[in-house]
Design a protein around this motif. Structure first.
Motif, PDB file in Angstrom:
ATOM      1  N   ASP A  47       0.879  -1.167  -0.055  1.00 58.30           N
ATOM      2  CA  ASP A  47       0.018   0.049  -0.036  1.00 58.30           C
ATOM      3  C   ASP A  47       0.789   1.201   0.078  1.00 58.30           C
ATOM      4  N   PRO A  48       0.209   2.544  -0.265  1.00 56.70           N
ATOM      5  CA  PRO A  48       1.162   3.563  -0.485  1.00 56.70           C
ATOM      6  C   PRO A  48       1.819   4.186   0.965  1.00 56.70           C
ATOM      7  N   GLU A  49       1.118   3.698   2.024  1.00 58.81           N
ATOM      8  CA  GLU A  49       1.887   3.935   3.370  1.00 58.81           C
ATOM      9  C   GLU A  49       2.848   3.162   3.404  1.00 58.81           C
ATOM     10  N   SER A  50       3.009   1.793   3.204  1.00 61.97           N
ATOM     11  CA  SER A  50       4.423   1.120   3.394  1.00 61.97           C
ATOM     12  C   SER A  50       5.263   1.324   2.283  1.00 61.97           C
ATOM     13  N   GLU A  51       4.767   1.798   1.066  1.00 63.43           N
ATOM     14  CA  GLU A  51       5.853   2.318   0.295  1.00 63.43           C
ATOM     15  C   GLU A  51       6.685   3.458   0.687  1.00 63.43           C
ATOM     16  N   GLU A  52       5.790   4.275   1.410  1.00 59.31           N
ATOM     17  CA  GLU A  52       6.715   5.707   2.189  1.00 59.31           C
ATOM     18  C   GLU A  52       7.699   5.189   3.269  1.00 59.31           C
ATOM     19  N   LEU A  53       7.156   4.233   4.068  1.00 62.94           N
ATOM     20  CA  LEU A  53       7.970   3.492   5.045  1.00 62.94           C
ATOM     21  C   LEU A  53       9.440   2.990   4.636  1.00 62.94           C
ATOM     22  N   ILE A  54       9.136   2.249   3.193  1.00 62.40           N
ATOM     23  CA  ILE A  54      10.351   1.456   2.806  1.00 62.40           C
ATOM     24  C   ILE A  54      11.323   2.424   2.345  1.00 62.40           C
ATOM     25  N   GLU A  55      10.698   3.733   1.597  1.00 59.04           N
ATOM     26  CA  GLU A  55      11.490   4.884   0.956  1.00 59.04           C
ATOM     27  C   GLU A  55      12.276   5.340   1.893  1.00 59.04           C
ATOM     28  N   ASN A  56      11.774   5.612   3.150  1.00 61.63           N
ATOM     29  CA  ASN A  56      12.401   6.444   3.975  1.00 61.63           C
ATOM     30  C   ASN A  56      12.968   5.429   5.271  1.00 61.63           C
ATOM     31  N   ASP A  57      13.286   4.382   5.167  1.00 65.30           N
ATOM     32  CA  ASP A  57      13.955   3.691   5.962  1.00 65.30           C
ATOM     33  C   ASP A  57      15.391   3.042   5.599  1.00 65.30           C
ATOM     34  N   PRO A  58      16.617   3.627   6.163  1.00 65.59           N
ATOM     35  CA  PRO A  58      17.765   3.338   5.360  1.00 65.59           C
ATOM     36  C   PRO A  58      17.885   1.630   5.693  1.00 65.59           C
ATOM     37  N   PHE A  59      17.189   1.143   6.632  1.00 72.56           N
ATOM     38  CA  PHE A  59      17.405  -0.210   7.080  1.00 72.56           C
ATOM     39  C   PHE A  59      16.490  -1.065   6.296  1.00 72.56           C
ATOM     40  N   SER A  60      15.756  -0.671   5.063  1.00 81.46           N
ATOM     41  CA  SER A  60      14.816  -1.614   4.376  1.00 81.46           C
ATOM     42  C   SER A  60      15.390  -2.593   3.790  1.00 81.46           C
ATOM     43  N   LEU A  61      14.272  -3.881   3.343  1.00 83.54           N
ATOM     44  CA  LEU A  61      15.080  -4.881   2.631  1.00 83.54           C
ATOM     45  C   LEU A  61      15.457  -4.575   1.337  1.00 83.54           C
ATOM     46  N   ARG A  62      14.730  -3.514   0.744  1.00 80.67           N
ATOM     47  CA  ARG A  62      15.226  -3.037  -0.511  1.00 80.67           C
ATOM     48  C   ARG A  62      16.792  -2.351  -0.529  1.00 80.67           C
ATOM     49  N   GLU A  63      17.076  -1.585   0.766  1.00 75.60           N
ATOM     50  CA  GLU A  63      18.449  -1.505   0.831  1.00 75.60           C
ATOM     51  C   GLU A  63      19.462  -2.495   0.953  1.00 75.60           C
ATOM     52  N   TYR A  64      19.056  -3.545   2.060  1.00 72.42           N
ATOM     53  CA  TYR A  64      19.580  -4.581   2.047  1.00 72.42           C
ATOM     54  C   TYR A  64      20.100  -5.429   0.688  1.00 72.42           C
ATOM     55  N   MET A  65      18.989  -5.525  -0.098  1.00 67.37           N
ATOM     56  CA  MET A  65      19.316  -6.316  -1.443  1.00 67.37           C
ATOM     57  C   MET A  65      20.240  -5.287  -2.250  1.00 67.37           C
ATOM     58  N   ARG A  66      20.169  -4.159  -2.291  1.00 66.66           N
ATOM     59  CA  ARG A  66      21.037  -3.218  -3.118  1.00 66.66           C
ATOM     60  C   ARG A  66      22.506  -3.611  -2.717  1.00 66.66           C
ATOM     61  N   ARG A  67      22.844  -3.523  -1.240  1.00 70.23           N
ATOM     62  CA  ARG A  67      24.039  -3.720  -0.929  1.00 70.23           C
ATOM     63  C   ARG A  67      24.451  -5.066  -0.890  1.00 70.23           C
ATOM     64  N   VAL A  68      23.946  -6.238  -0.791  1.00 72.83           N
ATOM     65  CA  VAL A  68      24.256  -7.486  -1.249  1.00 72.83           C
ATOM     66  C   VAL A  68      24.648  -7.563  -2.533  1.00 72.83           C
ATOM     67  N   ILE A  69      23.994  -7.312  -3.413  1.00 75.03           N
ATOM     68  CA  ILE A  69      24.054  -7.444  -4.864  1.00 75.03           C
ATOM     69  C   ILE A  69      25.503  -6.714  -4.999  1.00 75.03           C
ATOM     70  N   LYS A  70      25.479  -5.382  -4.870  1.00 75.42           N
ATOM     71  CA  LYS A  70      26.692  -4.662  -5.083  1.00 75.42           C
ATOM     72  C   LYS A  70      27.864  -5.454  -4.499  1.00 75.42           C
ATOM     73  N   GLY A  71      27.887  -5.983  -3.157  1.00 80.74           N
ATOM     74  CA  GLY A  71      28.894  -6.538  -2.523  1.00 80.74           C
ATOM     75  C   GLY A  71      29.349  -7.865  -3.266  1.00 80.74           C
ATOM     76  N   ALA A  72      28.325  -8.390  -3.542  1.00 84.24           N
ATOM     77  CA  ALA A  72      28.761  -9.974  -4.507  1.00 84.24           C
ATOM     78  C   ALA A  72      29.513  -9.617  -5.624  1.00 84.24           C
ATOM     79  N   ALA A  73      28.753  -8.559  -6.377  1.00 85.15           N
ATOM     80  CA  ALA A  73      29.692  -7.869  -7.742  1.00 85.15           C
ATOM     81  C   ALA A  73      31.098  -7.594  -7.606  1.00 85.15           C
ATOM     82  N   ASN A  74      31.250  -6.998  -6.404  1.00 87.98           N
ATOM     83  CA  ASN A  74      32.649  -6.664  -5.977  1.00 87.98           C
ATOM     84  C   ASN A  74      33.625  -7.674  -5.950  1.00 87.98           C
ATOM     85  N   LEU A  75      32.831  -9.003  -5.095  1.00 84.61           N
ATOM     86  CA  LEU A  75      33.939 -10.302  -5.167  1.00 84.61           C
ATOM     87  C   LEU A  75      33.783 -11.088  -6.356  1.00 84.61           C
TER      88      LEU A  75
END
Length: 334
Positions: free
Chosen positions: A179-207
């Motif tokens: 829902d829109p409220e959850s999207e706002e929470l995800i967007e504003n949370d620096p610890f969201s799963l979305r951010e986790y996924m971004r970091r893991v993918i980038k880290g794996a690529a660096n390896l």
């Protein structure tokens, strides 16, 4: 099913590698993942259409040994071998099941080839996953089957449709808000799963690790020489009442995974203190009941058709090594 294994009991291994306070080859969340896969696969341990009972079965990356033990109990005439870097399996196992310490990427120690090889949840384990597909081919009896049970990459396909619901323009992260409220929470949370996924993918690529393995398995298997190669996706969005249980298991599985990705966080460039704070925040985000989100595999049927075609899934991919003398139009080159 073996109740002592399902309850999480494993045998400690003195050779377990410790990293960042975690035993990488000690207890892992495989037992929970095993129950999750059983729910998704309708209580089946495998989907490969074997015509006869396999004489020799190999489970690569067996972990706690729960799949190998269950398969051995269900197939008492089969010899089941589970391999892993550490011998952490329970003291009790069926008489037709045993475990071997082995690095699957090194030379195999087995006396003879196998009739069925099972590989599950090894997304980030192999330096060269396509080479492992070829190695499996070479260690199967003619007519033998291999079955891969894998989640897709943590990354959605970066198509325009997908990016319409994802924030990242570089990586199509796949935590979608309900829902829109959850999207706002995800967007504003620096610890969201979305951010986790971004970091893991980038880290794996660096390896130098490609963790987008699942969608490529079918092509790799065909190139290796397998026939009757079949790819099936698992849909967790059916109306089956077990979906609530699947959701609970998945949440706990995600919590385990978030806490076990230190090498990718470090490859991303994070310090130990940054990792500790990020993991704590990410776990808090996953447990929050305020944010209603999901990881589609694949998404709800009501969503955009193009999005359904490009969203990650869990895959079961199986194929057969040709029988001796079987005519093939596209034979694997020697």
């Amino acid at each position: 099913m073996l109740t002592d294994i399902a309850s999480g009991y494993t045998n400690p291994d003195p050779n377990t590698i410790k990293e960042d306070g975690r035993g990488w080859n000690g207890y892992r969340p495989e037992n929970l993942q095993h129950e999750l896969w059983l729910l998704l696969m309708k209580k089946k341990l495998s989907w490969a259409p074997l015509e006869t009972e396999p004489k020799r079965v190999l489970d690569i990356g067996t972990g706690t040994g729960i799949w190998a033990c269950d398969y051995a109990e269900a197939h008492p005439t089969s010899e089941v071998v589970g391999t892993d870097l550490s011998l952490i399996q329970p003291n009790y196992s069926p008489p037709n099941c045993h475990f071997v310490r082995e690095d699957a990427e090194e030379e195999w120690v087995h006396d003879s080839a196998f009739d069925y090889i099972h590989v599950r949840m090894m997304t980030i384990c192999f330096k060269d996953p396509s080479a492992m597909v070829r190695k499996i081919y070479d260690n199967l009896q003619p007519g033998g089957w291999v079955e891969h049970q894998y989640p897709s990459s943590l990354v959605g396909r970066p198509t325009l449709t997908y990016l319409a619901v994802c924030l990242s323009q570089e990586i199509g992260a796949d935590q979608l808000a309900a829902d829109p409220e959850s999207e706002e929470l995800i967007e504003n949370d620096p610890f969201s799963l979305r951010e986790y996924m971004r970091r893991v993918i980038k880290g794996a690529a660096n390896l130098g690790r490609d963790i987008d393995v699942a969608p490529k398995l079918k092509d790799w298997m065909v190139e290796a020489g397998f026939v009757d190669v079949t790819q099936r996706s698992l849909n967790a969005w059916s109306r089956d009442p077990v979906n609530h249980q699947i959701g609970l298991f998945t949440r706990q599985d995600v919590l385990e995974v978030v806490q076990s990705a230190s090498k990718f966080y470090k490859a991303y460039g994070m310090t130990d203190d940054e990792i500790s704070k990020f993991v704590e925040g990410c776990c808090r985000h996953v447990r929050s009941i305020k944010c209603r989100s999901y990881i589609p595999w694949p998404p709800k049927p009501s969503q955009n058709e193009q999005l359904m075609k490009t969203t990650p899934a869990r895959y079961v991919v199986y194929g057969r090594k040709p029988r001796e003398g079987e005519f093939l139009e596209n034979k694997r080159p020697a």
